[in-house]
Design a protein around this motif. Structure first.
Motif, PDB file in Angstrom:
ATOM      1  N   TRP A  32       4.600 -23.908  -9.707  1.00 22.26           N
ATOM      2  CA  TRP A  32       4.069 -24.895  -8.769  1.00 22.26           C
ATOM      3  C   TRP A  32       3.025 -25.734  -9.506  1.00 22.26           C
ATOM      4  O   TRP A  32       2.146 -25.190 -10.192  1.00 22.26           O
ATOM      5  CB  TRP A  32       3.426 -24.230  -7.562  1.00 22.26           C
ATOM      6  CG  TRP A  32       4.400 -23.685  -6.564  1.00 22.26           C
ATOM      7  CD1 TRP A  32       4.787 -22.394  -6.410  1.00 22.26           C
ATOM      8  CD2 TRP A  32       5.086 -24.430  -5.561  1.00 22.26           C
ATOM      9  NE1 TRP A  32       5.692 -22.282  -5.383  1.00 22.26           N
ATOM     10  CE2 TRP A  32       5.899 -23.527  -4.837  1.00 22.26           C
ATOM     11  CE3 TRP A  32       5.126 -25.773  -5.194  1.00 22.26           C
ATOM     12  CZ2 TRP A  32       6.714 -23.916  -3.777  1.00 22.26           C
ATOM     13  CZ3 TRP A  32       5.935 -26.165  -4.141  1.00 22.26           C
ATOM     14  CH2 TRP A  32       6.716 -25.251  -3.439  1.00 22.26           C
ATOM     15  N   ARG A  34       0.682 -29.599  -8.982  1.00 19.28           N
ATOM     16  CA  ARG A  34       0.248 -30.588  -7.994  1.00 19.28           C
ATOM     17  C   ARG A  34      -0.245 -31.834  -8.700  1.00 19.28           C
ATOM     18  O   ARG A  34      -0.688 -31.794  -9.841  1.00 19.28           O
ATOM     19  CB  ARG A  34      -0.833 -30.004  -7.083  1.00 19.28           C
ATOM     20  CG  ARG A  34      -2.136 -29.670  -7.777  1.00 19.28           C
ATOM     21  CD  ARG A  34      -3.052 -28.923  -6.821  1.00 19.28           C
ATOM     22  NE  ARG A  34      -4.339 -28.592  -7.433  1.00 19.28           N
ATOM     23  CZ  ARG A  34      -5.264 -27.836  -6.868  1.00 19.28           C
ATOM     24  NH1 ARG A  34      -5.051 -27.303  -5.658  1.00 19.28           N
ATOM     25  NH2 ARG A  34      -6.409 -27.597  -7.487  1.00 19.28           N
ATOM     26  N   ARG A  41      -0.266 -34.556 -13.309  1.00 18.58           N
ATOM     27  CA  ARG A  41       0.267 -33.352 -12.691  1.00 18.58           C
ATOM     28  C   ARG A  41      -0.389 -32.128 -13.344  1.00 18.58           C
ATOM     29  O   ARG A  41      -0.421 -32.022 -14.570  1.00 18.58           O
ATOM     30  CB  ARG A  41       1.787 -33.310 -12.871  1.00 18.58           C
ATOM     31  CG  ARG A  41       2.484 -32.279 -12.023  1.00 18.58           C
ATOM     32  CD  ARG A  41       3.982 -32.502 -12.018  1.00 18.58           C
ATOM     33  NE  ARG A  41       4.343 -33.780 -11.415  1.00 18.58           N
ATOM     34  CZ  ARG A  41       5.581 -34.162 -11.127  1.00 18.58           C
ATOM     35  NH1 ARG A  41       6.586 -33.308 -11.382  1.00 18.58           N
ATOM     36  NH2 ARG A  41       5.827 -35.330 -10.606  1.00 18.58           N
ATOM     37  N   ASP A  86      -7.865 -29.627  -2.776  1.00 19.76           N
ATOM     38  CA  ASP A  86      -6.484 -29.168  -2.934  1.00 19.76           C
ATOM     39  C   ASP A  86      -5.478 -30.227  -2.483  1.00 19.76           C
ATOM     40  O   ASP A  86      -4.266 -30.045  -2.655  1.00 19.76           O
ATOM     41  CB  ASP A  86      -6.247 -27.888  -2.126  1.00 19.76           C
ATOM     42  CG  ASP A  86      -7.047 -26.700  -2.645  1.00 19.76           C
ATOM     43  OD1 ASP A  86      -7.587 -25.962  -1.797  1.00 19.76           O
ATOM     44  OD2 ASP A  86      -7.130 -26.525  -3.874  1.00 19.76           O
ATOM     45  N   TYR A  90       2.565 -31.506  -3.986  1.00 20.35           N
ATOM     46  CA  TYR A  90       2.892 -30.272  -4.683  1.00 20.35           C
ATOM     47  C   TYR A  90       4.369 -30.286  -5.063  1.00 20.35           C
ATOM     48  O   TYR A  90       5.235 -30.586  -4.243  1.00 20.35           O
ATOM     49  CB  TYR A  90       2.575 -29.073  -3.791  1.00 20.35           C
ATOM     50  CG  TYR A  90       1.098 -28.770  -3.737  1.00 20.35           C
ATOM     51  CD1 TYR A  90       0.219 -29.635  -3.083  1.00 20.35           C
ATOM     52  CD2 TYR A  90       0.576 -27.638  -4.343  1.00 20.35           C
ATOM     53  CE1 TYR A  90      -1.135 -29.371  -3.048  1.00 20.35           C
ATOM     54  CE2 TYR A  90      -0.781 -27.356  -4.307  1.00 20.35           C
ATOM     55  CZ  TYR A  90      -1.632 -28.232  -3.663  1.00 20.35           C
ATOM     56  OH  TYR A  90      -2.984 -27.962  -3.627  1.00 20.35           O
TER      57      TYR A  90
END
Length: 121
Positions: A32, A34, A41, A86, A90
């Motif tokens: 994963w 983001r 990224r 956050d 994603y």
């Protein structure tokens, strides 16, 4: 052709939780990442094949948990205690080899379309 489909993003208040899912067309190392607006990224977490180790970025360690269900080739990212920082799109990525650190986007061979996570303060 490897296919990855993410889901589970949305809008949540700070301190809340979300669970992201990524369905893959096979079994791979699954990471994963983001990408926030205007930023590169960045690595979040990875689940390696065959019961290998998982790794997390320092920014999410202790708050996020990556897991996988091999029966249906799905990897999950459980995100708890979410913070406004956050907020990002994603992406799940599939890595087809055992080389490298698993922490760089350039190591991954296929990507999903991304899912937006927005955390309000």
């Amino acid at each position: 052709q490897v296919q990855l489909v993410e889901s589970g993003g949305g809008l949540v208040q700070a301190g809340g939780s979300l669970r992201l899912s990524c369905v893959a067309s096979g079994r791979y190392h699954m990471g994963w990442f983001r990408q926030a607006l205007g930023k590169e990224r960045e690595f979040v977490a990875v689940s390696t094949l065959n019961g290998g180790p998982t790794y997390y970025s320092d920014s999410v360690k202790g708050r996020f948990t990556i897991s996988r269900d091999n029966a249906d080739n799905t990897v999950y990212l459980q995100m708890n205690s979410l913070k406004p920082e956050d907020t990002a799109v994603y992406f799940c990525g599939a890595k087809l080899d055992f080389r490298g650190t698993y922490r760089w986007a350039s190591e991954y061979h296929y990507w999903g379309q991304g899912t937006q996570v927005t955390v309000s303060s």
